[in-house]
Design a protein around this motif. Structure first.
Motif, short mmCIF file in Angstrom:
data_model
loop_
_atom_site.label_atom_id
_atom_site.label_comp_id
_atom_site.label_asym_id
_atom_site.label_seq_id
_atom_site.Cartn_x
_atom_site.Cartn_y
_atom_site.Cartn_z
N TYR A 195 0.99 -1.29 0.08
CA TYR A 195 -0.09 0.08 -0.21
C TYR A 195 0.80 1.21 0.15
N GLN A 196 1.83 1.09 0.67
CA GLN A 196 2.94 2.42 0.67
C GLN A 196 3.53 2.59 -0.78
N LEU A 197 4.06 1.63 -1.51
CA LEU A 197 4.32 1.81 -2.86
C LEU A 197 3.23 2.60 -3.81
N LEU A 198 1.86 1.82 -3.65
CA LEU A 198 0.81 2.47 -4.33
C LEU A 198 0.56 3.92 -3.91
N GLY A 199 0.86 4.20 -2.57
CA GLY A 199 0.50 5.65 -2.46
C GLY A 199 1.73 6.41 -3.10
N GLU A 200 3.01 5.97 -3.00
CA GLU A 200 3.76 6.87 -3.92
C GLU A 200 3.65 6.85 -5.23
N LEU A 201 3.29 5.94 -5.83
CA LEU A 201 2.54 6.02 -7.17
C LEU A 201 1.57 6.84 -7.65
N PHE A 202 0.50 6.85 -6.66
CA PHE A 202 -0.55 7.49 -6.68
C PHE A 202 -0.15 9.34 -6.60
N TYR A 203 0.92 9.68 -5.79
CA TYR A 203 1.47 10.78 -5.52
C TYR A 203 1.96 11.39 -6.97
N LEU A 204 2.63 10.34 -7.63
CA LEU A 204 3.40 10.82 -8.84
C LEU A 204 2.32 10.97 -9.95
N ALA A 205 1.54 10.22 -9.73
CA ALA A 205 0.50 10.25 -10.74
C ALA A 205 -0.32 11.62 -10.59
N ASN A 206 -0.50 11.78 -9.58
CA ASN A 206 -1.35 13.13 -9.00
C ASN A 206 -0.67 14.42 -9.49
N LYS A 207 0.86 14.42 -9.46
CA LYS A 207 2.02 15.49 -9.50
C LYS A 207 1.90 15.53 -11.32
N ASP A 242 -4.28 11.13 -14.60
CA ASP A 242 -5.64 10.34 -14.16
C ASP A 242 -5.96 9.08 -14.37
N THR A 243 -5.54 8.60 -15.46
CA THR A 243 -5.84 6.81 -15.72
C THR A 243 -5.07 6.29 -14.65
N LEU A 244 -3.81 6.33 -14.48
CA LEU A 244 -3.11 5.78 -13.60
C LEU A 244 -3.72 5.84 -12.10
N LYS A 245 -4.06 7.39 -11.76
CA LYS A 245 -4.64 7.35 -10.60
C LYS A 245 -5.94 6.50 -10.44
N ASP A 246 -6.99 6.40 -11.38
CA ASP A 246 -7.96 5.76 -11.36
C ASP A 246 -7.62 4.18 -11.18
N SER A 247 -6.45 3.87 -11.74
CA SER A 247 -6.46 2.32 -11.82
C SER A 247 -5.63 1.96 -10.34
N ILE A 248 -5.09 3.12 -9.91
CA ILE A 248 -4.57 2.78 -8.57
C ILE A 248 -5.66 2.72 -7.31
N VAL A 249 -6.67 3.53 -7.70
CA VAL A 249 -7.67 3.37 -6.58
C VAL A 249 -8.65 2.27 -6.87
N GLN A 250 -8.70 1.88 -8.37
CA GLN A 250 -9.50 0.58 -8.43
C GLN A 250 -8.88 -0.70 -7.77
N GLU A 251 -7.65 -0.62 -8.20
CA GLU A 251 -6.71 -1.67 -7.52
C GLU A 251 -6.98 -1.82 -6.08
N VAL A 252 -6.60 -0.72 -5.37
CA VAL A 252 -6.76 -0.62 -3.81
C VAL A 252 -8.43 -1.21 -3.51
N SER A 253 -9.21 -0.53 -4.13
CA SER A 253 -10.76 -0.96 -3.76
C SER A 253 -10.93 -2.34 -4.07
N SER A 254 -10.24 -3.05 -4.96
CA SER A 254 -10.59 -4.41 -5.28
C SER A 254 -9.73 -5.27 -4.28
N ARG A 255 -9.04 -4.90 -3.45
CA ARG A 255 -8.43 -5.71 -2.48
C ARG A 255 -9.10 -6.05 -1.35
N LYS A 256 -8.80 -7.20 -0.81
CA LYS A 256 -9.45 -7.56 0.64
C LYS A 256 -8.17 -7.85 1.64
N ILE A 257 -8.56 -7.07 2.70
CA ILE A 257 -7.48 -7.21 3.78
C ILE A 257 -7.82 -8.40 4.66
N VAL A 258 -6.68 -8.37 5.81
CA VAL A 258 -6.94 -9.52 6.74
C VAL A 258 -6.49 -8.68 7.99
#
Length: 172
Positions: free
Chosen positions: A5-17, A21-37
């Protein structure tokens, strides 16, 4: 799925910078599709708090934590039981549990993300575009040359590579 998740956050920051937008949306979709324990709740909550300035990303993280804790109340108690009162983590957990309580009272459960197209709402019967391409999704060709079902493999620019049932690759 192997990215933390930390790496995804760094990628999202760069995509935002860089206004990707497509990469940001893809990252949000990836995070949203994950299940945690249970063991990930605290880690994911900390990443969400550290990335509060990236609203869509942190909201997606909070949402998966909130959903997990609502569906697994005993796990929430287990997470709390593993932390000492007054430690830094206890403040994080307190804020997360308060968010769970507010969410539980104020909103219906989120609609599930489609397993095939990874979108919500599902893109069934919609045209495949550069913005909604997902590798591994099953698509149906409705006209032109050849009607039937195909599985997307990759996209290179405007060219999509897909396979038929017999596993032969084609580009269109």
């Amino acid at each position: 799925k192997s990215m933390d998740y930390q790496l995804l956050g760094e990628l999202f920051y760069l995509a935002n910078k860089y206004y990707l937008d497509t990469l940001k949306d893809s990252i949000v979709q990836e995070v949203s599709s994950r299940k945690i324990v249970t063991e990930q709740v605290l880690e994911v909550t900390k990443v969400a708090e550290a990335n509060d300035h990236l609203e869509k990303f942190s909201d997606a993280l909070y949402q998966i934590c909130t959903s997990f804790l609502i569906d697994n109340a005993e796990s929430a108690m287990e997470v709390c039981d593993n932390e000492e009162v007054g430690e830094e983590n206890s403040f994080t957990l307190h804020r997360m549990l308060a968010r769970v309580n507010r969410t539980k009272k104020s909103s219906p459960p989120p609609a599930p993300v489609c397993d095939n197209c990874k979108h919500e709402p599902c893109l069934n019967e919609k045209m495949l575009t550069i913005n909604n391409f997902v590798a591994g999704a099953f698509i149906r060709v409705a006209g032109g040359w050849g009607v039937g079902s195909r599985k997307t493999v990759k996209r290179d620019g405007s060219q999509v590579t897909y396979i038929f049932d017999d596993r032969k690759e084609f580009k269109k």
